[in-house]
Design a protein around this motif. Structure first.
Motif, PDB file in Angstrom:
ATOM      1  N   ALA A 190       0.848  -1.206   0.000  1.00 27.53           N
ATOM      2  CA  ALA A 190       0.000   0.000   0.000  1.00 27.53           C
ATOM      3  C   ALA A 190       0.877   1.247   0.000  1.00 27.53           C
ATOM      4  O   ALA A 190       2.045   1.199   0.404  1.00 27.53           O
ATOM      5  CB  ALA A 190      -0.895   0.008   1.242  1.00 27.53           C
ATOM      6  N   SER A 191       0.288   2.340  -0.426  1.00 27.16           N
ATOM      7  CA  SER A 191       1.040   3.599  -0.454  1.00 27.16           C
ATOM      8  C   SER A 191       1.522   3.948   0.953  1.00 27.16           C
ATOM      9  O   SER A 191       0.792   3.771   1.943  1.00 27.16           O
ATOM     10  CB  SER A 191       0.123   4.710  -0.969  1.00 27.16           C
ATOM     11  N   LYS A 192       2.730   4.491   1.013  1.00 28.27           N
ATOM     12  CA  LYS A 192       3.297   4.881   2.315  1.00 28.27           C
ATOM     13  C   LYS A 192       2.480   5.984   2.984  1.00 28.27           C
ATOM     14  O   LYS A 192       2.612   6.233   4.167  1.00 28.27           O
ATOM     15  CB  LYS A 192       4.741   5.368   2.117  1.00 28.27           C
ATOM     16  N   LEU A 193       1.649   6.651   2.187  1.00 31.17           N
ATOM     17  CA  LEU A 193       0.833   7.735   2.737  1.00 31.17           C
ATOM     18  C   LEU A 193      -0.028   7.263   3.894  1.00 31.17           C
ATOM     19  O   LEU A 193      -0.345   8.041   4.795  1.00 31.17           O
ATOM     20  CB  LEU A 193      -0.084   8.325   1.648  1.00 31.17           C
ATOM     21  N   ILE A 194      -0.403   5.991   3.876  1.00 30.76           N
ATOM     22  CA  ILE A 194      -1.308   5.523   4.941  1.00 30.76           C
ATOM     23  C   ILE A 194      -0.633   5.557   6.318  1.00 30.76           C
ATOM     24  O   ILE A 194      -1.298   5.637   7.337  1.00 30.76           O
ATOM     25  CB  ILE A 194      -1.927   4.125   4.679  1.00 30.76           C
ATOM     26  N   MET A 195       0.709   5.529   6.323  1.00 34.21           N
ATOM     27  CA  MET A 195       1.407   5.572   7.613  1.00 34.21           C
ATOM     28  C   MET A 195       1.349   6.974   8.206  1.00 34.21           C
ATOM     29  O   MET A 195       1.594   7.177   9.385  1.00 34.21           O
ATOM     30  CB  MET A 195       2.851   5.123   7.437  1.00 34.21           C
TER      31      MET A 195
END
Ligand SMILES: Cc1cc2nc3c(=O)[nH]c(=O)nc-3n(C[C@H](O)[C@H](O)[C@H](O)COP(=O)(O)O)c2cc1C
Length: 437
Positions: free
Chosen positions: A62-67
């Protein structure tokens, strides 16, 4: 209309908790969306646990943005009728985004949630339910200006579909016009935060650029087609003019540069005085415009260049190992820039035939042209391999992580490329031309 227009895709969040009452309102907004046959077969999985977010990023791709987001919501629907599921879940999502906006909470509609099988495994989602998208929520201090919308006249049809304009999506720059590339870039550059580094230039390529640049005594510089701005930081502290195709890409480049630069727009001519620039650079950007536009561009560069000035071009050669692999990738991913993220970031990309570039430079009036080639094994293979690893890890959903995925082959490629000396070689994949008047 105010809330609709105020909603922005937010990609950086403050570590501030979203109050439970706000989250409840956002979910209630979803609950009140229309659904096919009023079935309401949607499910919203609220993820706040950092460990889960990390697993989604590293295991499912998944995109790192979710972190970065304090709250992530996985929006799912029953898979009995996929079309209805997507339609219904999407209406719920838009309600949530608008409610979040009205509460002063930033949000992002995220498709890059990774490999669905893996996501379902991690979140314990049963077989009959599918994941439509993720929503990221959080407070933010980042309020980007709104990206331009297509004019209504371009998207509205009365009674019957009438083709207002034909879109091009080919990797082959020659199938585009400068205007269609400009138009593509103007929208595409707002697919992410202004100033985000999107271009894929390998560290070895940058090293080569820095070495060659250090030999130049630049009084002022014209950087041709700077978008995404990656290279601007490497230039010395002299006056820099950045040439772009449009206003949005100029804005993007301004955000990317850590220094003051002057923005110029190319509309068939370069808005600079004759004989005013000591160095013009076009670094891995010529591959993105049609051959037929070279002549005009080069003539303009010649006009603005001082008599003792230099026009330096870097491009990747079609007559090299790079060109060969590029062709294979094109066969694998087809000739549609939307099929793979590899290189689609600024529109088309096709490696060039050096002789054709040299001939265009000559026709434009450059009398002295020197050619050097570097790297038999193209450094970009390192990045391509990483992109492919991400592509497969996320099921084609995201290719855009920059951290290296560790694998034996990946390490080997990295090592082999790093062992190459930076010296000119006949079979090199990167061509450096230096043209003088
Ligand atoms: C279906 C869909 C999927 C999206 N997926 C992503 C994504 O994976 N990553 C991302 O950064 N933005 C994603 N976006 C956000 C778009 O990039 C964004 O809506 C667009 O650039 C317009 O900007 P705005 O939302 O601020 O008006 C997605 C939007 C939609 C509607």
């Amino acid at each position: 209309m105010d809330i609709i227009k105020a909603r922005r895709s937010i990609r950086s969040f403050l570590p501030k908790k979203i109050p439970d009452e706000c989250l409840s309102l956002i979910l209630e907004a979803a609950q009140w969306a229309p659904s096919a046959c009023n079935q309401q077969l949607w499910h919203f999985i609220i993820i706040k646990d950092n460990n889960l977010k990390t697993r989604l990023t590293y295991e499912a791709g998944a995109s790192k943005l979710i972190m970065k987001a304090p709250v992530v919501i996985s929006v799912c629907y029953h898979s009995g009728n996929i079309k209805e599921g997507i339609q219904s879940a999407s209406s719920a999502i838009e309600n949530m985004l608008l409610m979040a906006t009205s509460l002063g909470i930033g949000s992002l509609y995220l498709n890059s949630f990774g490999k669905e099988v893996k996501v379902k495994q991690i979140l314990k989602i049963p077989d009959e339910i599918f994941v439509v998208a993720f929503i990221l929520l959080g407070y933010t201090e980042n309020n980007p200006p709104p990206p331009k919308r297509r004019p209504l006249g371009e998207i509205i049809h009365e009674n019957y579909y009438v083709e207002h304009r034909k879109e091009t999506f080919s990797h082959d720059a020659d199938k585009w016009t400068l205007n269609s590339i400009r138009d593509f870039q103007e929208r595409y550059c707002r697919k992410t935060d202004l100033g985000t580094r999107m271009d894929i230039i390998n560290q070895m390529e940058l090293k080569l650029f820095k070495i060659l640049l250090s030999k130049e005594k630049c009084d002022n510089i014209l950087d041709i087609f700077s978008y995404d701005g990656t290279l601007l930081d490497y230039y010395p502290d002299t006056k820099i003019f950045s040439l772009n195709l449009g206003n949005e890409t100029s804005l993007f480049t301004t955000y990317a540069a850590n220094k003051k630069i002057e923005q110029l727009i190319f509309e068939g001519f370069i808005p600079l005085q004759d004989n005013s620039i000591s160095n013009a650079f076009c670094i891995f950007k010529l591959e993105r415009i049609p051959y037929e536009d070279f002549h005009n561009l080069f003539s303009e560069v010649k006009r603005i260049l001082r008599n003792d000035g230099k026009f330096i071009l870097f491009f990747r050669s079609k007559n090299s190992l790079y060109g060969f692999i590029h062709t294979i990738l094109r066969i694998k991913f087809k000739d549609d820039i939307r099929k793979s993220g590899i290189y689609s970031f600024f529109g088309p990309y096709s490696p060039l035939i050096p002789a054709k570039v040299i001939s265009s430079l000559r026709k434009a009036g450059f009398s002295s042209i020197s050619e050097e080639k570097f790297f038999i094994i193209p450094p970009l293979f390192d990045d391509f391999y990483q992109l492919l690893l991400h592509y497969y890890a996320s099921d084609g959903g995201s290719f855009y992580h920059r951290e290296h995925r560790k694998s034996f082959i990946g390490k080997l490629i990295h090592k082999i490329i790093g062992l190459q000396k930076i010296c000119s070689t006949k079979a090199g994949s990167i061509v450096v031309l230096t043209a003088k008047k």
